[in-house]
Design a protein around this motif. Structure first.
Motif, PDB file in Angstrom:
ATOM      1  N   ASP A   1       2.827   6.172   1.902  1.00  0.00           N
ATOM      2  CA  ASP A   1       3.854   6.374   0.901  1.00  0.00           C
ATOM      3  C   ASP A   1       5.078   5.534   1.272  1.00  0.00           C
ATOM      4  O   ASP A   1       5.267   5.181   2.437  1.00  0.00           O
ATOM      5  N   LYS A   2       5.921   5.192   0.293  1.00  0.00           N
ATOM      6  CA  LYS A   2       7.073   4.326   0.566  1.00  0.00           C
ATOM      7  C   LYS A   2       7.991   4.905   1.632  1.00  0.00           C
ATOM      8  O   LYS A   2       8.474   4.189   2.507  1.00  0.00           O
ATOM      9  N   THR A   3       8.228   6.208   1.586  1.00  0.00           N
ATOM     10  CA  THR A   3       9.120   6.826   2.574  1.00  0.00           C
ATOM     11  C   THR A   3       8.517   6.753   3.972  1.00  0.00           C
ATOM     12  O   THR A   3       9.223   6.456   4.937  1.00  0.00           O
ATOM     13  N   LEU A   4       7.204   7.008   4.069  1.00  0.00           N
ATOM     14  CA  LEU A   4       6.525   6.919   5.368  1.00  0.00           C
ATOM     15  C   LEU A   4       6.483   5.476   5.859  1.00  0.00           C
ATOM     16  O   LEU A   4       6.585   5.212   7.059  1.00  0.00           O
ATOM     17  N   ARG A   5       6.313   4.535   4.936  1.00  0.00           N
ATOM     18  CA  ARG A   5       6.263   3.118   5.280  1.00  0.00           C
ATOM     19  C   ARG A   5       7.580   2.677   5.919  1.00  0.00           C
ATOM     20  O   ARG A   5       7.603   1.953   6.911  1.00  0.00           O
ATOM     21  N   GLU A   6       8.685   3.146   5.344  1.00  0.00           N
ATOM     22  CA  GLU A   6       9.998   2.811   5.900  1.00  0.00           C
ATOM     23  C   GLU A   6      10.229   3.530   7.223  1.00  0.00           C
ATOM     24  O   GLU A   6      10.795   2.964   8.156  1.00  0.00           O
ATOM     25  N   LYS A   7       9.781   4.771   7.312  1.00  0.00           N
ATOM     26  CA  LYS A   7       9.995   5.584   8.517  1.00  0.00           C
ATOM     27  C   LYS A   7       9.248   5.018   9.723  1.00  0.00           C
ATOM     28  O   LYS A   7       9.804   4.904  10.815  1.00  0.00           O
TER      29      LYS A   7
ATOM     30  N   THR B   1       0.559  10.769   1.849  1.00  0.00           N
ATOM     31  CA  THR B   1       1.910  11.248   1.549  1.00  0.00           C
ATOM     32  C   THR B   1       2.507  12.042   2.708  1.00  0.00           C
ATOM     33  O   THR B   1       3.716  12.157   2.812  1.00  0.00           O
ATOM     34  N   LYS B   2       1.654  12.605   3.557  1.00  0.00           N
ATOM     35  CA  LYS B   2       2.133  13.343   4.728  1.00  0.00           C
ATOM     36  C   LYS B   2       1.140  13.140   5.859  1.00  0.00           C
ATOM     37  O   LYS B   2      -0.059  13.355   5.679  1.00  0.00           O
ATOM     38  N   ILE B   3       1.633  12.740   7.025  1.00  0.00           N
ATOM     39  CA  ILE B   3       0.773  12.434   8.168  1.00  0.00           C
ATOM     40  C   ILE B   3       0.711  13.614   9.120  1.00  0.00           C
ATOM     41  O   ILE B   3       1.732  14.242   9.409  1.00  0.00           O
ATOM     42  N   ARG B   4      -0.498  13.891   9.592  1.00  0.00           N
ATOM     43  CA  ARG B   4      -0.647  14.867  10.667  1.00  0.00           C
ATOM     44  C   ARG B   4      -0.452  14.103  11.968  1.00  0.00           C
ATOM     45  O   ARG B   4      -1.266  13.242  12.326  1.00  0.00           O
ATOM     46  N   GLU B   5       0.639  14.388  12.652  1.00  0.00           N
ATOM     47  CA  GLU B   5       0.962  13.635  13.868  1.00  0.00           C
ATOM     48  C   GLU B   5       0.306  14.275  15.084  1.00  0.00           C
ATOM     49  O   GLU B   5       0.469  15.456  15.340  1.00  0.00           O
ATOM     50  N   THR B   6      -0.435  13.466  15.805  1.00  0.00           N
ATOM     51  CA  THR B   6      -0.966  13.861  17.108  1.00  0.00           C
ATOM     52  C   THR B   6      -0.405  12.887  18.129  1.00  0.00           C
ATOM     53  O   THR B   6       0.242  11.900  17.762  1.00  0.00           O
TER      54      THR B   6
END
Length: 144
Positions: free
Chosen positions: A46-52, A118-123
């Motif tokens: 997603d655009k927000t995740l891409r920037e983050k 749209t939302k990543i599960r972070e490990t």
């Protein structure tokens, strides 16, 4: 340049070690090992995740939240239930269809290239990958 029926011969291939044969590329694609399939089964962010995170795409994992971007199910969202590398598809939580008996529901397989994360599960390992990729893109920005 060599002439071929009045035209100049154009060579589009830059690396002679890599084949451009459709048959050979399909054979390698469908007989690839699991670690290669992981990379093939990537989705855009997603655009927000891409920037983050500073990267464009990442392999899909279980429990990521995705949005279907193409096909009949376009616009539907849900959580990834299964990543089925053997068949090159993922199963998303609320993406079901009625079977021919009109009573039971079956999950609809979707190719990861047709979804957006749209939302990543972070490990821990995934965080390291995102940090490494983000650092690479930050270095590229500094060069310009």
């Amino acid at each position: 340049p060599a002439l071929l029926l009045g035209r100049t011969r154009c060579t589009m291939k830059f690396n002679t070690a890599v084949t451009s044969s459709r048959r050979k590329n399909r054979a390698r694609h469908f007989s690839s090992d699991s670690s290669s399939r992981r990379r093939l089964m990537s989705s855009t962010l997603d655009k927000t995740l891409r920037e983050k995170y500073g990267c464009r795409s990442i392999p899909v994992c279980k429990d990521d939240e995705v949005k279907v971007m193409t096909g009949k199910l376009k616009g539907r969202e849900g959580r990834v239930v299964t990543v089925y590398r053997k068949r090159f598809h993922i199963l998303v939580e609320r993406l079901n269809r009625l079977k021919s008996d009109n009573q039971t529901e079956a999950p609809v397989p979707v190719h990861p290239s047709n979804v957006m994360i749209t939302k990543i599960r972070e490990t821990g390992s995934r965080r390291a990958i995102l940090d490494r990729r983000g650092k690479d893109s930050a270095d590229m920005d500094r060069v310009d």
